[in-house]
Design a protein around this motif. Structure first.
Motif, PDB file in Angstrom:
ATOM      1  N   SER A 136       0.840  -1.194   0.000  1.00 43.84           N
ATOM      2  CA  SER A 136       0.000   0.000   0.000  1.00 43.84           C
ATOM      3  C   SER A 136       0.877   1.246   0.000  1.00 43.84           C
ATOM      4  CB  SER A 136      -0.918   0.017   1.217  1.00 43.84           C
ATOM      5  OG  SER A 136      -0.161   0.063   2.403  1.00 43.84           O
ATOM      6  N   MET A 137       0.393   2.270  -0.687  1.00 45.27           N
ATOM      7  CA  MET A 137       1.109   3.547  -0.766  1.00 45.27           C
ATOM      8  C   MET A 137       0.208   4.636  -0.207  1.00 45.27           C
ATOM      9  SD  MET A 137       4.083   2.936  -2.115  1.00 45.27           S
ATOM     10  CE  MET A 137       4.691   4.426  -2.894  1.00 45.27           C
ATOM     11  N   GLN A 138       0.780   5.437   0.683  1.00 43.42           N
ATOM     12  CA  GLN A 138       0.042   6.541   1.281  1.00 43.42           C
ATOM     13  C   GLN A 138       0.798   7.841   1.024  1.00 43.42           C
ATOM     14  OE1 GLN A 138      -0.840   5.646   5.423  1.00 43.42           O
ATOM     15  NE2 GLN A 138      -0.833   3.464   4.974  1.00 43.42           N
ATOM     16  N   TYR A 139       0.044   8.900   0.803  1.00 46.82           N
ATOM     17  CA  TYR A 139       0.646  10.171   0.404  1.00 46.82           C
ATOM     18  C   TYR A 139       0.085  11.306   1.253  1.00 46.82           C
ATOM     19  CZ  TYR A 139       1.723   7.371  -3.719  1.00 46.82           C
ATOM     20  OH  TYR A 139       2.166   6.375  -4.552  1.00 46.82           O
ATOM     21  N   VAL A 140       0.892  12.367   1.366  1.00 47.77           N
ATOM     22  CA  VAL A 140       0.427  13.586   2.017  1.00 47.77           C
ATOM     23  C   VAL A 140       0.777  14.769   1.126  1.00 47.77           C
ATOM     24  CG1 VAL A 140       2.563  13.839   3.378  1.00 47.77           C
ATOM     25  CG2 VAL A 140       0.457  14.990   4.114  1.00 47.77           C
ATOM     26  N   ALA A 141      -0.177  15.666   0.956  1.00 43.29           N
ATOM     27  CA  ALA A 141       0.036  16.868   0.141  1.00 43.29           C
ATOM     28  C   ALA A 141      -0.510  18.078   0.875  1.00 43.29           C
ATOM     29  CB  ALA A 141      -0.641  16.730  -1.216  1.00 43.29           C
ATOM     30  N   ARG A 142       0.272  19.130   0.887  1.00 46.84           N
ATOM     31  CA  ARG A 142      -0.241  20.403   1.398  1.00 46.84           C
ATOM     32  C   ARG A 142      -1.069  21.047   0.294  1.00 46.84           C
ATOM     33  NH1 ARG A 142       2.800  24.767   5.165  1.00 46.84           N
ATOM     34  NH2 ARG A 142       1.249  26.441   5.067  1.00 46.84           N
ATOM     35  N   LEU A 143      -2.300  21.367   0.595  1.00 51.58           N
ATOM     36  CA  LEU A 143      -3.214  21.879  -0.416  1.00 51.58           C
ATOM     37  C   LEU A 143      -3.087  23.397  -0.488  1.00 51.58           C
ATOM     38  CD1 LEU A 143      -6.331  19.612   0.210  1.00 51.58           C
ATOM     39  CD2 LEU A 143      -4.311  19.197  -1.213  1.00 51.58           C
ATOM     40  N   ALA A 144      -2.135  23.824  -1.308  1.00 50.39           N
ATOM     41  CA  ALA A 144      -1.843  25.251  -1.421  1.00 50.39           C
ATOM     42  C   ALA A 144      -2.962  26.023  -2.095  1.00 50.39           C
ATOM     43  CB  ALA A 144      -0.530  25.448  -2.185  1.00 50.39           C
ATOM     44  N   ASN A 145      -3.867  25.324  -2.770  1.00 49.36           N
ATOM     45  CA  ASN A 145      -4.967  26.016  -3.446  1.00 49.36           C
ATOM     46  C   ASN A 145      -6.193  26.196  -2.552  1.00 49.36           C
ATOM     47  OD1 ASN A 145      -5.948  23.397  -3.323  1.00 49.36           O
ATOM     48  ND2 ASN A 145      -6.832  23.445  -5.386  1.00 49.36           N
ATOM     49  N   ARG A 146      -6.040  25.869  -1.268  1.00 52.63           N
ATOM     50  CA  ARG A 146      -7.135  26.047  -0.317  1.00 52.63           C
ATOM     51  C   ARG A 146      -6.876  27.245   0.578  1.00 52.63           C
ATOM     52  NH1 ARG A 146     -11.185  23.828  -2.433  1.00 52.63           N
ATOM     53  NH2 ARG A 146     -12.268  23.756  -0.415  1.00 52.63           N
ATOM     54  N   SER A 147      -7.955  27.917   0.964  1.00 51.00           N
ATOM     55  CA  SER A 147      -7.873  29.079   1.832  1.00 51.00           C
ATOM     56  C   SER A 147      -8.866  28.898   2.970  1.00 51.00           C
ATOM     57  CB  SER A 147      -8.208  30.353   1.044  1.00 51.00           C
ATOM     58  OG  SER A 147      -8.002  31.510   1.827  1.00 51.00           O
ATOM     59  N   LEU A 148      -8.549  29.470   4.134  1.00 56.09           N
ATOM     60  CA  LEU A 148      -9.389  29.314   5.319  1.00 56.09           C
ATOM     61  C   LEU A 148      -9.938  30.666   5.760  1.00 56.09           C
ATOM     62  CD1 LEU A 148      -7.108  26.794   7.167  1.00 56.09           C
ATOM     63  CD2 LEU A 148      -9.444  26.309   6.465  1.00 56.09           C
ATOM     64  N   LEU A 149     -11.260  30.728   5.909  1.00 54.12           N
ATOM     65  CA  LEU A 149     -11.928  31.901   6.461  1.00 54.12           C
ATOM     66  C   LEU A 149     -12.457  31.545   7.842  1.00 54.12           C
ATOM     67  CD1 LEU A 149     -14.058  33.117   3.414  1.00 54.12           C
ATOM     68  CD2 LEU A 149     -11.927  34.113   4.236  1.00 54.12           C
ATOM     69  N   ARG A 150     -12.277  32.438   8.807  1.00 50.03           N
ATOM     70  CA  ARG A 150     -12.803  32.237  10.158  1.00 50.03           C
ATOM     71  C   ARG A 150     -14.042  33.097  10.346  1.00 50.03           C
ATOM     72  NH1 ARG A 150      -8.785  33.911  12.756  1.00 50.03           N
ATOM     73  NH2 ARG A 150      -7.783  31.977  13.399  1.00 50.03           N
ATOM     74  N   LEU A 151     -15.129  32.487  10.823  1.00 48.04           N
ATOM     75  CA  LEU A 151     -16.347  33.209  11.134  1.00 48.04           C
ATOM     76  C   LEU A 151     -16.636  33.020  12.615  1.00 48.04           C
ATOM     77  CD1 LEU A 151     -16.606  32.532   7.983  1.00 48.04           C
ATOM     78  CD2 LEU A 151     -19.052  32.809   8.326  1.00 48.04           C
ATOM     79  N   SER A 152     -16.786  34.131  13.314  1.00 50.09           N
ATOM     80  CA  SER A 152     -17.092  34.078  14.738  1.00 50.09           C
ATOM     81  C   SER A 152     -18.231  35.034  15.056  1.00 50.09           C
ATOM     82  CB  SER A 152     -15.849  34.415  15.568  1.00 50.09           C
ATOM     83  OG  SER A 152     -15.340  35.696  15.215  1.00 50.09           O
ATOM     84  N   GLY A 153     -18.732  34.948  16.291  1.00 49.67           N
ATOM     85  CA  GLY A 153     -19.872  35.768  16.694  1.00 49.67           C
ATOM     86  C   GLY A 153     -21.062  34.900  17.038  1.00 49.67           C
ATOM     87  N   LYS A 154     -21.983  35.432  17.826  1.00 51.74           N
ATOM     88  CA  LYS A 154     -23.081  34.615  18.353  1.00 51.74           C
ATOM     89  C   LYS A 154     -24.092  34.192  17.292  1.00 51.74           C
ATOM     90  CE  LYS A 154     -25.994  38.517  19.919  1.00 51.74           C
ATOM     91  NZ  LYS A 154     -27.129  38.250  19.007  1.00 51.74           N
ATOM     92  N   VAL A 192      -5.193   4.694   4.251  1.00 49.08           N
ATOM     93  CA  VAL A 192      -4.743   5.886   4.967  1.00 49.08           C
ATOM     94  C   VAL A 192      -5.127   5.778   6.435  1.00 49.08           C
ATOM     95  CG1 VAL A 192      -5.128   8.357   5.232  1.00 49.08           C
ATOM     96  CG2 VAL A 192      -4.756   7.403   2.969  1.00 49.08           C
ATOM     97  N   GLY A 193      -4.166   6.050   7.314  1.00 46.36           N
ATOM     98  CA  GLY A 193      -4.428   5.938   8.735  1.00 46.36           C
ATOM     99  C   GLY A 193      -4.096   7.199   9.496  1.00 46.36           C
ATOM    100  N   ALA A 194      -4.798   7.396  10.600  1.00 46.92           N
ATOM    101  CA  ALA A 194      -4.569   8.587  11.422  1.00 46.92           C
ATOM    102  C   ALA A 194      -3.214   8.557  12.117  1.00 46.92           C
ATOM    103  CB  ALA A 194      -5.684   8.711  12.454  1.00 46.92           C
ATOM    104  N   SER A 195      -2.576   7.387  12.169  1.00 43.97           N
ATOM    105  CA  SER A 195      -1.279   7.281  12.844  1.00 43.97           C
ATOM    106  C   SER A 195      -0.204   8.115  12.172  1.00 43.97           C
ATOM    107  CB  SER A 195      -0.837   5.815  12.899  1.00 43.97           C
ATOM    108  OG  SER A 195      -0.701   5.287  11.581  1.00 43.97           O
ATOM    109  N   ALA A 196      -0.429   8.475  10.904  1.00 42.75           N
ATOM    110  CA  ALA A 196       0.557   9.289  10.189  1.00 42.75           C
ATOM    111  C   ALA A 196       0.509  10.756  10.586  1.00 42.75           C
ATOM    112  CB  ALA A 196       0.325   9.166   8.681  1.00 42.75           C
ATOM    113  N   ALA A 251     -15.440   8.938   1.091  1.00 46.78           N
ATOM    114  CA  ALA A 251     -14.440   8.317   1.956  1.00 46.78           C
ATOM    115  C   ALA A 251     -13.129   8.065   1.233  1.00 46.78           C
ATOM    116  CB  ALA A 251     -14.987   7.008   2.522  1.00 46.78           C
ATOM    117  N   THR A 252     -13.191   7.707  -0.046  1.00 48.37           N
ATOM    118  CA  THR A 252     -11.979   7.383  -0.792  1.00 48.37           C
ATOM    119  C   THR A 252     -11.122   8.605  -1.116  1.00 48.37           C
ATOM    120  OG1 THR A 252     -13.434   7.293  -2.733  1.00 48.37           O
ATOM    121  CG2 THR A 252     -12.694   5.208  -1.808  1.00 48.37           C
ATOM    122  N   LEU A 253     -11.629   9.810  -0.865  1.00 48.01           N
ATOM    123  CA  LEU A 253     -10.781  10.996  -0.988  1.00 48.01           C
ATOM    124  C   LEU A 253      -9.699  11.013   0.087  1.00 48.01           C
ATOM    125  CD1 LEU A 253     -13.363  13.805  -1.834  1.00 48.01           C
ATOM    126  CD2 LEU A 253     -11.459  13.058  -3.274  1.00 48.01           C
TER     127      LEU A 253
END
Length: 294
Positions: A2-20, A111-115, A130-132
């Motif tokens: 089995s082969m497992q891979y990790v990639a940093r997704l540079a094309n993703r951006s994170l927005l934070r939304l806060s408030g009640k 793919v396992g969480a141990s990585a 799930a297969t993503l």
């Protein structure tokens, strides 16, 4: 092996939304039902035009006192602008969270969480399919080397993996203000609720689901050659699909179902030569593609 891979997704951006008012604010806007979402849960959803056409898709990450939206980087500013437009007097604060966090994808066989390194903030199964694989929210300073027993991969490697499964994304494959939600397989990808209350674009989406025929869908294709988004795919000189995304040798195309089905039934080769369109395993198509009404 089995082969497992990790990639940093540079094309993703994170927005934070806060408030009640964050939860009710998003619940009234997005396509999925957030009423049962709890801290740590991740939900896939979209923002539509009032006419029901696609604008943005994102993963909604519940962090308890705030929410993070994982969305396409090139479209993040437009998403923030539109959310601000809808905010009015709601107690909602929008901020860029990219200096604090980044997104990794763990994919491949078994793919396992141990990585996942201890520094990670949150790890979760991709809610679309799930297969993503797993996604990991981590401090922005973290690199692929911090992961254990996996091979570093590129953004292009991950895109090829995603496209091999026939999963489209906004910002690269799904076209803003052109594509409809169900054409882009949102129902099968757990991105839309048909039981929640109203949201922007809900009426057209519900009508499409319950009354109308969906004549075009995003289907996967394979090509050992070059092709560009926007290029036509033809059978006997007639266009049956348009390329939406491609990371060689895998791609995704908005496909006219009846014409594609007829080409498959009659064994008509597609052009470009060697290109093969196939239904992703997760997609459900109607049984009556041969009927005159299809």
């Amino acid at each position: 092996m089995s082969m497992q891979y990790v990639a940093r997704l540079a094309n993703r951006s994170l927005l934070r939304l806060s408030g009640k008012d964050v939860k009710s604010f998003l619940q009234n806007l997005v396509t999925n039902d957030l009423s049962r979402q709890q801290e740590g849960d991740v939900v896939y959803a979209a923002l539509l035009t009032p006419q029901g056409k696609f604008l943005h898709d994102f993963l909604i990450i519940d962090r308890g006192d705030h929410v993070l939206l994982d969305t396409h980087a090139e479209r993040a500013a437009d998403l923030a602008r539109r959310l601000t437009m809808y905010k009015l007097r709601s107690d909602v604060i929008l901020e860029d969270a990219n200096t604090d966090f980044c997104v990794f994808a763990l994919f491949g066989d078994a793919v396992g969480a141990s990585a996942v390194p201890a520094e990670a903030v949150l790890q979760y199964q991709d809610p679309r399919l799930a297969t993503l694989g797993l996604r990991v929210l981590a401090p922005a300073s973290l690199t692929e080397d911090a992961f254990t027993g996996v091979h570093p991969a590129s953004q292009q490697d991950y895109d090829a993996h995603r496209l091999s499964l026939g999963v489209p994304e906004g910002g690269s494959d799904i076209q803003p203000e052109k594509n409809f939600l169900l054409e882009a397989n949102f129902e099968e990808l757990q991105g839309v609720s048909f039981s929640k209350g109203c949201y922007v674009g809900q009426e057209l989406t519900a009508r499409t689901k319950h009354r109308a025929k969906i004549r075009k869908r995003f289907l996967a294709f394979h090509l050992d050659g070059e092709i560009e988004p926007g290029d036509p795919i033809t059978a006997n000189g007639k266009e049956i699909a348009v390329v939406q995304g491609f990371s060689r040798p895998y791609g995704i195309a908005l496909t006219r179902l009846k014409e594609w089905h007829a080409a498959c039934r009659d064994d008509i080769p597609l052009s470009p030569e060697g290109l093969v369109i196939s239904k992703p395993e997760y997609v459900v198509l109607p049984d009556d593609l041969d009927s005159e009404e299809a």
